[in-house]
Scaffold this active site. Structure first.
Site, PDB file in Angstrom:
ATOM      1  N   LYS A 255       0.825  -1.208   0.000  1.00 55.00           N
ATOM      2  CA  LYS A 255       0.000   0.000   0.000  1.00 55.00           C
ATOM      3  C   LYS A 255       0.861   1.262   0.000  1.00 55.00           C
ATOM      4  CE  LYS A 255      -1.308  -0.416   4.856  1.00 55.00           C
ATOM      5  NZ  LYS A 255      -2.424  -0.515   5.746  1.00 55.00           N
TER       6      LYS A 255
HETATM    7  N1  GLU Z   1      -3.430  -4.209  11.640  1.00 51.42           N
HETATM    8  C1  GLU Z   1      -2.868  -5.345  10.981  1.00 51.42           C
HETATM    9  C2  GLU Z   1      -2.520  -4.989   9.563  1.00 51.42           C
HETATM   10  O1  GLU Z   1      -3.000  -4.008   9.030  1.00 51.42           O
HETATM   11  C3  GLU Z   1      -3.803  -6.528  10.958  1.00 51.42           C
HETATM   12  C4  GLU Z   1      -3.779  -7.253  12.234  1.00 51.42           C
HETATM   13  C5  GLU Z   1      -4.509  -8.557  12.231  1.00 51.42           C
HETATM   14  O2  GLU Z   1      -5.305  -8.815  11.316  1.00 51.42           O
HETATM   15  O3  GLU Z   1      -4.322  -9.304  13.159  1.00 51.42           O
HETATM   16  O4  GLU Z   1      -1.760  -5.703   8.944  1.00 51.42           O
END
Ligand code: GLU
Length: 482
Positions: A255
């Site tokens: 991203k």
């Molecule tokens: N916040 C994490 C990310 O954007 C995802 C965490 C999770 O799905 O456990 O990669």
């Protein structure tokens, strides 16, 4: 797991525009929740102060909504397990941190990032493990007091138990991790905020998440989160780590690097239902032959246990196919709204709404996305511009005669039906001796200015005899003049 207990979450970090890989995680969670009458939760993981931006949170909500997803709990809409933004849950995490500290399952680590990096390099150079060496795990009271007196910043580390952790992953099957060589894990940063591991573990437990369905990249995090959950007195959730989505040709989608973001697909006028359909096919195939479906159909077809282990790369050809199928089925009135800005940008205007709907009903069969409409609609909305390619065709021996005879026949018949057009071409062929490309191409370029795009049988009935003959005559004049 009883179906009514399904609670899944999409937990993005608002650090960039979401790309199709993130969107796939969101979509599969959504499909699983809706198909099991479970709950779908949106949780914003914004504890990285440096990189998180409100703007990205807002756009990811917009983008997911555009894609056709909705959720039962989340920021703005709330829910029984809120707040749903990690930055608003710091006090909650702090309580659990205190608990670990009381039980001596965590400790203050005074090692600075520079020291850690230097030691890591040293260890690697010596062929040793780069894991944290645990030096702050057993500090004496005097050492601790000295660091405190120096005012050293500190993190909190979790005393990672050394053991075998078994994870029965819905996608990957049984995976066994051995943590015996791993170092203690930072769970609280020196900026006063929890780390990803800690916040996720606490939230998944408190939000009663039944299944953590996320990207394969998070698989190595699972054992730490399982152990941490146990030490916090929680039941660990189930796990399903789905394969990676790769960019066309196989590279990683990122991203931060840009490209493949939902924003870009949206701005190109891609239909959201087409993108959702295509994304659903990345790493999953429904048990039916037609791979083109609506999101509602996907809900009833989806089965989380059918996700493939192999990674899936974005296939532009298949994407285009799926987009075209959805475009063909799209309501012209809706397309009129969606195509509006693209037409405006190209300075094209329809005489009225019903004319626009009529030409869109035809042009949608050739479009992949709304950005294709200016070119496809130009013959209907503007007089053709006869460029070099068109003029060359019109200057061919016998081309003008074709235009003259065809215009005359059409005017005499005063009919634009398929039969009348056939008869006009037939007569033109007989009288000019030209056939095939030599017969159709002069007419096509005189009407549209281009050699591709809409067919004569599509354009003529819409334009009507008057406008068609006027264009044919204008082309004759243009050749005569030049
Ligand atoms: N916040 C994490 C990310 O954007 C995802 C965490 C999770 O799905 O456990 O990669």
């Amino acid at each position: 797991m009883a179906a009514e207990n399904v609670r899944v979450r999409f937990a993005p970090s608002p650090t960039g525009y979401i790309h199709i890989g993130n969107a796939r995680t969101a979509l599969f969670n959504y499909l699983h929740a809706r198909g099991t009458r479970g709950a779908f939760i949106l949780r914003i993981e914004d504890t990285d102060r440096e990189r998180s931006r409100k703007k990205y949170e807002e756009t990811l909500i917009e983008d997911l909504t555009w894609l056709g997803l909705d959720w039962d709990e989340g920021p703005y809409i709330g829910g029984a397990f809120g707040p749903y933004r990690q930055s608003e849950r710091i006090e909650i995490y702090r309580e659990y941190l205190e608990e670990l500290l009381c039980e001596d399952k965590a400790y203050r680590c005074y090692c600075t990032p520079d020291e850690l990096e230097a030691r890591r390099k040293e260890a690697l150079a010596a062929g040793a493990s780069a894991a944290y060496d645990g030096r702050c795990a057993k500090l004496s009271a005097a050492q601790r007091a000295r660091f405190e007196a120096e005012g050293r910043p500190f993190t909190y580390r979790y005393r990672l138990p050394h053991e075998k952790v078994v994870i029965d992953d819905v996608v990957r099957g049984r995976v066994v991790f051995d943590t015996s060589l791993d170092g203690d894990v930072i769970i609280w940063k020196s900026d006063g905020l929890p780390t990803f591991h800690f916040a996720v573990t606490v939230d998944d437990a408190l939000m009663e998440i039944s299944l953590v369905l996320r990207g394969e990249g998070h698989l190595p995090n699972a054992p730490i989160q399982v152990l941490l959950a146990r030490d916090l007195g929680f039941l660990a959730p189930g796990f399903a780590h789905m394969s990676q989505t790769l960019a066309p040709g196989g590279g990683k989608i990122s991203k931060r690097r840009g490209g493949m973001s939902l924003r870009e697909f949206r701005e190109s006028g891609c239909l959201p239902e087409a993108l959702a359909n295509y994304i659903a096919l990345l790493g999953w195939s429904p048990r039916r032959s037609d791979e083109v479906f609506t999101i509602e159909e996907a809900v009833s077809l989806f089965d989380v246990t059918q996700l493939t282990k192999a990674s899936a790369s974005f296939d532009p050809g298949k994407f285009s196919f799926v987009c075209r199928r959805h475009m063909q089925a799209a309501d012209p009135a809706r397309l009129a709204d969606l195509a509006g800005p693209f037409l405006e940008k190209s300075e094209l205007e329809a005489p009225d709404a019903s004319y626009l709907r009529r030409v869109l009903a035809i042009a949608r069969h050739r479009a992949e996305k709304c950005a294709d409409f200016p070119d496809l609609l130009r013959p209907y909305l503007a007089e053709p511009v006869l460029g070099e390619e068109a003029m060359e065709i019109l200057r061919e021996q016998g081309a003008l005669e074709v235009l003259e005879v065809f215009a005359e026949r059409l005017q005499a018949a005063a009919d634009t039906g398929e039969e009348a057009l056939k008869a006009a071409f037939e007569e033109t062929r007989e009288r000019t001796g030209r056939k095939g490309r030599g017969l159709y191409m002069p007419v096509r370029v005189a009407l549209t200015g281009t050699v591709t795009g809409a067919e004569i049988v599509e354009i003529v009935p819409v334009l009507g005899v008057e406008r068609v003959t006027a264009r044919l005559r204008a082309a004759i004049e243009a050749v005569a003049a030049g």
